[in-house]
Design an enzyme around this catalytic site. Structure first.
Site, PDB file in Angstrom:
ATOM      1  N   GLY A   1       2.837  10.070   0.194  1.00  0.00           N
ATOM      2  CA  GLY A   1       1.893   9.969  -0.910  1.00  0.00           C
ATOM      3  C   GLY A   1       0.478  10.213  -0.455  1.00  0.00           C
ATOM      4  O   GLY A   1       0.172  10.162   0.745  1.00  0.00           O
TER       5      GLY A   1
ATOM      6  N   GLY B   1      -3.314   8.859  -1.403  1.00  0.00           N
ATOM      7  CA  GLY B   1      -4.041   7.871  -2.194  1.00  0.00           C
ATOM      8  C   GLY B   1      -5.525   8.081  -2.069  1.00  0.00           C
ATOM      9  O   GLY B   1      -5.986   8.927  -1.292  1.00  0.00           O
ATOM     10  N   GLU B   2      -6.230   7.269  -2.827  1.00  0.00           N
ATOM     11  CA  GLU B   2      -7.696   7.306  -2.833  1.00  0.00           C
ATOM     12  C   GLU B   2      -8.258   7.069  -1.432  1.00  0.00           C
ATOM     13  O   GLU B   2      -9.288   7.585  -1.057  1.00  0.00           O
ATOM     14  CB  GLU B   2      -8.120   6.156  -3.754  1.00  0.00           C
ATOM     15  CG  GLU B   2      -9.511   6.208  -4.267  1.00  0.00           C
ATOM     16  CD  GLU B   2      -9.801   4.922  -5.034  1.00  0.00           C
ATOM     17  OE1 GLU B   2     -10.955   4.514  -5.017  1.00  0.00           O
ATOM     18  OE2 GLU B   2      -8.862   4.337  -5.619  1.00  0.00           O
ATOM     19  N   PHE B   3      -7.525   6.253  -0.621  1.00  0.00           N
ATOM     20  CA  PHE B   3      -8.069   5.840   0.664  1.00  0.00           C
ATOM     21  C   PHE B   3      -7.502   6.611   1.846  1.00  0.00           C
ATOM     22  O   PHE B   3      -7.860   6.353   2.977  1.00  0.00           O
ATOM     23  CB  PHE B   3      -7.814   4.338   0.869  1.00  0.00           C
ATOM     24  CG  PHE B   3      -8.363   3.504  -0.250  1.00  0.00           C
ATOM     25  CD1 PHE B   3      -9.728   3.330  -0.393  1.00  0.00           C
ATOM     26  CD2 PHE B   3      -7.518   2.921  -1.169  1.00  0.00           C
ATOM     27  CE1 PHE B   3     -10.244   2.582  -1.430  1.00  0.00           C
ATOM     28  CE2 PHE B   3      -8.034   2.164  -2.210  1.00  0.00           C
ATOM     29  CZ  PHE B   3      -9.392   1.999  -2.344  1.00  0.00           C
TER      30      PHE B   3
ATOM     31  N   VAL C   1      -0.427   8.310   2.742  1.00  0.00           N
ATOM     32  CA  VAL C   1       0.559   7.252   2.943  1.00  0.00           C
ATOM     33  C   VAL C   1       1.774   7.904   3.593  1.00  0.00           C
ATOM     34  O   VAL C   1       2.234   8.961   3.151  1.00  0.00           O
ATOM     35  CB  VAL C   1       0.969   6.600   1.605  1.00  0.00           C
ATOM     36  CG1 VAL C   1       1.967   5.474   1.848  1.00  0.00           C
ATOM     37  CG2 VAL C   1      -0.256   6.080   0.867  1.00  0.00           C
TER      38      VAL C   1
ATOM     39  N   ASP D   1      -8.135  -3.462  -9.827  1.00  0.00           N
ATOM     40  CA  ASP D   1      -7.641  -2.112 -10.110  1.00  0.00           C
ATOM     41  C   ASP D   1      -6.165  -2.152 -10.477  1.00  0.00           C
ATOM     42  O   ASP D   1      -5.360  -1.386  -9.963  1.00  0.00           O
ATOM     43  CB  ASP D   1      -7.874  -1.210  -8.882  1.00  0.00           C
ATOM     44  CG  ASP D   1      -7.745   0.270  -9.223  1.00  0.00           C
ATOM     45  OD1 ASP D   1      -7.662   0.613 -10.427  1.00  0.00           O
ATOM     46  OD2 ASP D   1      -7.710   1.087  -8.286  1.00  0.00           O
TER      47      ASP D   1
ATOM     48  N   ARG E   1      -0.149   2.853 -11.662  1.00  0.00           N
ATOM     49  CA  ARG E   1      -0.164   3.656 -10.428  1.00  0.00           C
ATOM     50  C   ARG E   1      -0.259   2.767  -9.184  1.00  0.00           C
ATOM     51  O   ARG E   1       0.088   3.209  -8.083  1.00  0.00           O
ATOM     52  CB  ARG E   1      -1.318   4.682 -10.449  1.00  0.00           C
ATOM     53  CG  ARG E   1      -2.671   4.050 -10.477  1.00  0.00           C
ATOM     54  CD  ARG E   1      -3.848   5.014 -10.504  1.00  0.00           C
ATOM     55  NE  ARG E   1      -5.061   4.240 -10.761  1.00  0.00           N
ATOM     56  CZ  ARG E   1      -5.477   3.845 -11.954  1.00  0.00           C
ATOM     57  NH1 ARG E   1      -4.821   4.196 -13.041  1.00  0.00           N
ATOM     58  NH2 ARG E   1      -6.558   3.098 -12.107  1.00  0.00           N
ATOM     59  N   ASN E   2      -0.741   1.546  -9.356  1.00  0.00           N
ATOM     60  CA  ASN E   2      -0.864   0.611  -8.231  1.00  0.00           C
ATOM     61  C   ASN E   2       0.244  -0.440  -8.200  1.00  0.00           C
ATOM     62  O   ASN E   2       0.105  -1.481  -7.563  1.00  0.00           O
ATOM     63  CB  ASN E   2      -2.233  -0.083  -8.257  1.00  0.00           C
ATOM     64  CG  ASN E   2      -3.333   0.866  -7.830  1.00  0.00           C
ATOM     65  OD1 ASN E   2      -3.083   1.796  -7.055  1.00  0.00           O
ATOM     66  ND2 ASN E   2      -4.529   0.674  -8.353  1.00  0.00           N
TER      67      ASN E   2
ATOM     68  N   ASP F   1      -2.081  -2.547  -3.224  1.00  0.00           N
ATOM     69  CA  ASP F   1      -3.501  -2.178  -3.123  1.00  0.00           C
ATOM     70  C   ASP F   1      -4.487  -3.296  -3.385  1.00  0.00           C
ATOM     71  O   ASP F   1      -5.650  -3.033  -3.666  1.00  0.00           O
ATOM     72  CB  ASP F   1      -3.840  -0.990  -4.032  1.00  0.00           C
ATOM     73  CG  ASP F   1      -3.564   0.316  -3.332  1.00  0.00           C
ATOM     74  OD1 ASP F   1      -3.233   0.279  -2.135  1.00  0.00           O
ATOM     75  OD2 ASP F   1      -3.681   1.371  -3.972  1.00  0.00           O
TER      76      ASP F   1
HETATM   77  P1  AMP Z   1      -1.933   4.585  -2.863  1.00  0.00           P
HETATM   78  O1  AMP Z   1      -2.800   5.003  -1.752  1.00  0.00           O
HETATM   79  O2  AMP Z   1      -1.579   3.140  -2.779  1.00  0.00           O
HETATM   80  O3  AMP Z   1      -2.450   4.991  -4.200  1.00  0.00           O
HETATM   81  O4  AMP Z   1      -0.535   5.334  -2.654  1.00  0.00           O
HETATM   82  C1  AMP Z   1      -0.336   6.683  -2.962  1.00  0.00           C
HETATM   83  C2  AMP Z   1       1.147   6.944  -3.156  1.00  0.00           C
HETATM   84  O5  AMP Z   1       1.849   6.686  -1.931  1.00  0.00           O
HETATM   85  C3  AMP Z   1       1.812   6.028  -4.194  1.00  0.00           C
HETATM   86  O6  AMP Z   1       1.705   6.549  -5.491  1.00  0.00           O
HETATM   87  C4  AMP Z   1       3.254   6.003  -3.718  1.00  0.00           C
HETATM   88  O7  AMP Z   1       3.947   7.140  -4.169  1.00  0.00           O
HETATM   89  C5  AMP Z   1       3.101   6.084  -2.209  1.00  0.00           C
HETATM   90  N1  AMP Z   1       3.134   4.739  -1.608  1.00  0.00           N
HETATM   91  C6  AMP Z   1       2.081   3.906  -1.374  1.00  0.00           C
HETATM   92  N2  AMP Z   1       2.469   2.758  -0.803  1.00  0.00           N
HETATM   93  C7  AMP Z   1       3.806   2.834  -0.664  1.00  0.00           C
HETATM   94  C8  AMP Z   1       4.821   1.934  -0.163  1.00  0.00           C
HETATM   95  N3  AMP Z   1       4.509   0.718   0.301  1.00  0.00           N
HETATM   96  N4  AMP Z   1       6.098   2.362  -0.183  1.00  0.00           N
HETATM   97  C9  AMP Z   1       6.407   3.586  -0.671  1.00  0.00           C
HETATM   98  N5  AMP Z   1       5.520   4.459  -1.154  1.00  0.00           N
HETATM   99  C10 AMP Z   1       4.228   4.109  -1.173  1.00  0.00           C
END
Ligand code: AMP
Length: 395
Positions: A147, A149-151, A154, A259, A263-264, A277
């Protein structure tokens, strides 16, 4: 050499460089003004330094260094994922930049000698490492990106034979805020919160946050891909209750998420929804312009006056319920983004999603009282959702 103001003399002080001995990012003071930086660097001591977010150039940073009784402010430009002061030497992150100017003034008024430590974060980091949350990079295999993410990215990882998710944080401000929050996060434990397993802080400045792996990805993608034909009323209510229970726990611990959105929320192999998050979001909302907040999920008082509270989380929970019952639609469909806030401020509330049980819609609407104090607590919301479940009002 670009300075924010004033000029340097190029005189470098001596002594062994020892950036590794400093707690990670402890010299990073976030969004403080030029005047506050100058006060922090008093009494003057050549080589005493800190880094702050630039007030004149949002997105850039400023290196403030005390030198011969005055403070020099150097602009650190952030461009194409690289940082530079002189547009000759480029760095991946602030740690590398600080390391470089610690070993050599390289055009600055002095070499960096002593960090002005940010109060609070050092203690938090110490506690964090002492309590055994620091993991070893040698035990972790990064397998594939799952994935963005904003930060940062992943990745799916393998930590001593267990599947884990690894968030690779690139942004120094986020890393700093995360480390400051870490001691709080390590104390939060609930079956509907994505569990933190530990972190890896690299000397080069990378920060990896290791959490439990949630095999079915984000709730919003899950809802969209399965849809109405697969997910019945039981399932939607179960997700709503899962999230509500996590939020009731955060409410009891006086922790504001800021937040909350589908999505979170992530879904595990066995279909449990868990809130993710938390801990990263505080920094995002306190240092971002209100212009960057997720407008459609954020309570009016939080948008207007940055008044974040459990009650603003309750507002977001109402929007999240709407997302669940609309199978992952984007809220306020057909309303241009610029019109959302003015309409909401006048009392506009979204219609119930197609097929949404009346009792669930009532819960949503209660979350959207303009007066925050009138909104229910998460404890009350959980009781209301359980009542709906017991009396099968959701079918
Ligand atoms: P985030 O940075 O939390 O927005 O994560 C971006 C994307 O990464 C999410 O939409 C998920 O598809 C994937 N992701 C984040 N954390 C996890 C996790 N703990 N396990 C599986 N997929 C994750």
């Amino acid at each position: 050499m670009h300075e924010e103001a004033g000029g340097g003399t190029g005189d470098s002080a001596r002594g062994p460089p020892r950036p590794q001995a400093w707690p990670s990012h402890s010299w990073f003071h976030g969004k403080i003004t030029r005047e506050q930086a100058e006060r922090l660097l008093c009494p003057p001591e050549t080589g005493l330094f800190l880094v702050r977010e630039s007030t004149n150039y949002p997105g850039d940073y400023t290196l403030c260094v005390s030198c011969d009784g005055k403070v020099e402010h150097y602009r650190i430009m952030y461009h194409a994922s690289k940082l530079s002061i002189d547009e000759e030497v480029y760095f991946e992150n602030l740690m590398q930049l600080v390391e470089h100017y610690t070993s050599d003034a390289d055009g600055l008024c002095t070499r960096l000698i002593k960090p002005k430590l940010m109060e609070g974060t050092v203690a938090a980091q110490d506690e964090f490492f002492r309590s055994g949350w620091a993991l070893n990079m040698k035990d972790l295999k990064l397998l594939q990106t799952i994935g963005k993410g904003e930060f940062g990215d992943v990745m799916l990882g393998d930590y001593r034979g267990n599947k884990v998710a690894v968030k690779c944080i690139k942004n120094d401000a986020t890393a700093q805020a995360f480390l400051a929050e870490a001691s709080v996060m390590t104390q939060l434990r609930h079956s509907n919160l994505v569990q933190l397993l530990g972190v890896i802080v690299e000397e080069k400045g990378g920060l990896y946050i290791v959490t439990e792996y949630m095999a079915k990805g984000s709730l919003v993608d899950y809802l969209r891909s399965r849809g109405r034909s697969v997910l019945g009323g039981d399932c939607l209510l179960k997700f709503s209750l899962d999230v509500c229970e996590a939020m009731e726990y955060l409410e009891g611990n006086n922790f504001v998420h800021r937040d909350l959105a589908a999505r979170n929320v992530l879904v595990s192999e066995d279909n449990v929804a868990k809130v993710s998050d938390f801990g990263l979001t505080k920094e995002a909302s306190s240092t971002q312009d209100t212009g960057k907040l997720p407008v459609k999920w954020t309570a009016p008082e939080a948008l207007r006056e940055k008044k974040f509270s459990t009650k603003s989380d309750v507002w977001s929970f109402g929007i999240l319920l709407w997302e669940i019952y609309s199978f992952g639609r984007v809220p306020y469909p057909r309303i241009p983004l610029k019109d959302v806030v003015p309409r909401v401020e006048k009392g506009y509330k979204m219609d119930a999603p197609d097929g949404c049980p009346a009792a669930v819609y009532e819960v949503m609407k209660n979350c959207w009282h303009l007066d925050a104090a009138t909104r229910p607590s998460f404890l009350q919301l959980r009781e209301q959702l359980e009542h709906i479940k017991t009396h099968e009002l959701h079918l």
